[in-house]
Design an enzyme around this catalytic site. Structure first.
Site, PDB file in Angstrom:
ATOM      1  N   CYS A 154       0.836  -1.206   0.000  1.00  0.00           N
ATOM      2  CA  CYS A 154       0.000   0.000   0.000  1.00  0.00           C
ATOM      3  C   CYS A 154       0.868   1.252   0.000  1.00  0.00           C
ATOM      4  CB  CYS A 154      -0.890   0.041   1.255  1.00  0.00           C
ATOM      5  SG  CYS A 154      -1.946  -1.395   1.496  1.00  0.00           S
ATOM      6  N   ASP A 209      24.989  35.211  -8.796  1.00  0.00           N
ATOM      7  CA  ASP A 209      23.883  35.633  -9.651  1.00  0.00           C
ATOM      8  C   ASP A 209      23.356  36.990  -9.190  1.00  0.00           C
ATOM      9  OD1 ASP A 209      21.694  34.401 -11.676  1.00  0.00           O
ATOM     10  OD2 ASP A 209      20.692  35.574 -10.136  1.00  0.00           O
TER      11      ASP A 209
END
Length: 501
Positions: free
Chosen positions: A32, A438
């Site tokens: 399950c 950046d």
């Protein structure tokens, strides 16, 4: 997670762990998902498996109540940069269906026997069993979501014959394909239709801002983006495809729907896998947000935008071209340059409104120097990389790790650490990349700390405190940098903002 941590998760029926491991119960011979609503089994009867393939190989069949195959995948394949994680990314992309186990092993640099031994030890199942589980999952999705003919589903899912398809579905689900199709919700298209519309499972919360990220970078003729949808053409191993992904925040369950306009059925598993990677649908947003939210610099952004996603890449080679074009220029300027380059792309074999061509292949890019604008050195670097990809000298993709990707890309002229990091984020789904140099990242830090408080003296400038989720921290910083900031007057109070007509 150890045994008891997993057992507590299934006792709480915690949906966050669906797809990350599977629960097999010896007394019922069923496996399950962790959130299965059935009564929690005794701990002495439980065995946990990393993959559904391992549970099936151990003699268990899928639960008909919770359908453990109908869940998001595990983010572990991006977190793990070992052979098992690299192999799973390639298996999900359909490499075994196209090239077999030998082809997969060659890409990873191992013999097929050694690869089988590694995967069996790490994941509990060999490459063929893992690929078989993927086919079963694709088949179930198509059976319950479309009206395709059973024979078409068999080959679309990657099976070599209808007989193999029937046997696998019966073994995994203990149901015939027709019986499995009968479990579909009302409204599924009747048999014979050519429509392909699939619901994409994901873990909540889901921030739809990823659509805006893609929309502002969309190349006309190849992509069309809105704040809640994204459509594009795409080159795949057996031909080109066209698809649309749409998000409905107002509908029950907030569905994310994939509509396939055109695709060679043999490429469908690869398309599904790449779309899931593009939208980062296997992420565990609660785990990510709980870590990011502890950092004072990110806490407000995480609270405002839960479930942020890290965009992936539909085509690794395309992503490198886009990254190199976008170096040290704005998003708008990069989009303009890529729009000019897109004129070199081939026409789409199945055009639609706003979508009429494909992104240029490496060979087409290498021959399109006359379409490129900007510094000569950058243009020469891009053409060199495109030529290397076109003739096979430069090879990289989903099966790389950070070290091998760096070794392949960093020696290229015009490629630096920023480009390698950006490609790693989007191609590998590497979750712990921080692009410190950046400009937008630096602007995002300032935007989140306008008063100069960067999180205290103890806070690391590289955000190491939120590892291994620094790529998601980068997404928050980019989002913050892109927001218009309210000007501050000399007294330090917000000045009135003029609204343009």
């Amino acid at each position: 997670m150890d045994f008891w941590q997993r057992y507590r998760a299934i006792d709480a029926r915690d949906t966050r762990f669906d797809g990350q491991f599977f629960t097999a119960v010896r007394s019922t011979s069923i496996y399950c998902r962790p959130s299965c609503p059935a009564r929690t089994p005794k701990a002495s009867n439980v065995t946990f498996y990393e993959t559904s393939a391992a549970a099936h190989d151990a003699g268990y069949r899928a639960c008909k109540r919770c359908l453990p195959e109908a869940v998001p995948g595990t983010p572990a394949w991006n977190i793990r940069q070992d052979v098992a994680g690299r192999a799973m990314r390639l298996i999900n992309d359909g490499v075994i269906n196209r090239d077999g186990v030998e082809g997969l092993a060659a890409r990873l640099g191992y013999s097929s026997r050694q690869l089988n031994r590694i995967l069996t030890h790490e994941l509990g199942a060999g490459p063929l069993s893992l690929a078989r589980a993927g086919r079963a999952q694709t088949a179930r999705t198509l059976l319950v979501s479309t009206g395709m003919k059973l024979a078409d589903i068999a080959f679309a899912a990657g099976f070599s014959s209808v007989r193999q398809f029937n046997e696998t579905v019966a073994e995994v689900f203990a149901m015939t394909p027709s019986a499995l199709r009968a479990t579909a919700r009302p409204g599924t298209p009747a048999g014979g239709t050519t429509a392909l519309s699939l619901s994409l499972p994901y873990r909540r919360p889901f921030d739809p801002g990823i659509f805006s990220f893609l929309a502002v970078r969309a190349i006309p003729g190849i992509e069309v983006g809105t704040p809640t949808s994204y459509a594009r053409t795409l080159r795949l191993p057996h031909g080109d495809a066209r698809f649309t992904v749409a998000y409905d925040d107002g509908a029950r369950g907030r569905p994310l729907t994939l509509t396939v306009g055109a695709v060679d059925l043999r490429d469908l598993p690869a398309l599904l896998s790449r779309v899931r990677r593009l939208f980062d649908l296997d992420a565990d947003p609660e785990a990510i947000d709980s870590t990011l939210g502890v950092d004072r610099r990110l806490a407000a952004a995480v609270a405002e935008t839960p479930g942020i996603r890290m965009p992936g890449a539909l085509d690794p080679q395309e992503l490198l071209v886009r990254a190199m074009v976008g170096q040290q220029i704005t998003v708008a300027a990069a989009r303009t340059a890529l729009t000019q380059l897109s004129a070199a792309g081939s026409p789409s074999s199945s055009p639609a409104e706003g979508l009429d061509r494909l992104f240029p292949s490496p060979a087409e890019t290498a021959a399109a120097g006359h379409l490129l604008r900007g510094p000569r050195r950058r243009t020469e670097s891009l053409l060199h990389a495109a030529s290397a990809m076109a003739d096979g000298q430069l090879q990289f993709g989903y099966g790389d790790d950070l070290a091998s990707l760096t070794a392949a890309l960093l020696p290229l002229p015009g490629v630096g650490p920023w480009t390698v990091g950006y490609v790693a984020m989007r191609v590998l789904g590497a979750p712990d990349i921080f692009l410190a140099n950046d400009a937008a990242v630096r602007n995002g830090i300032r935007a989140l700390a306008p008063g100069g408080d960067a999180g205290g003296d103890a806070a690391a400038p590289d955000f190491r405190e939120v590892s291994p989720w620094r790529s998601y921290a980068t997404m928050h910083l980019w989002r913050a940098a892109a927001k218009p900031r309210q000007p501050i007057d000399r007294r330090g109070t917000p000045a009135p903002v003029k609204v343009m007509p």
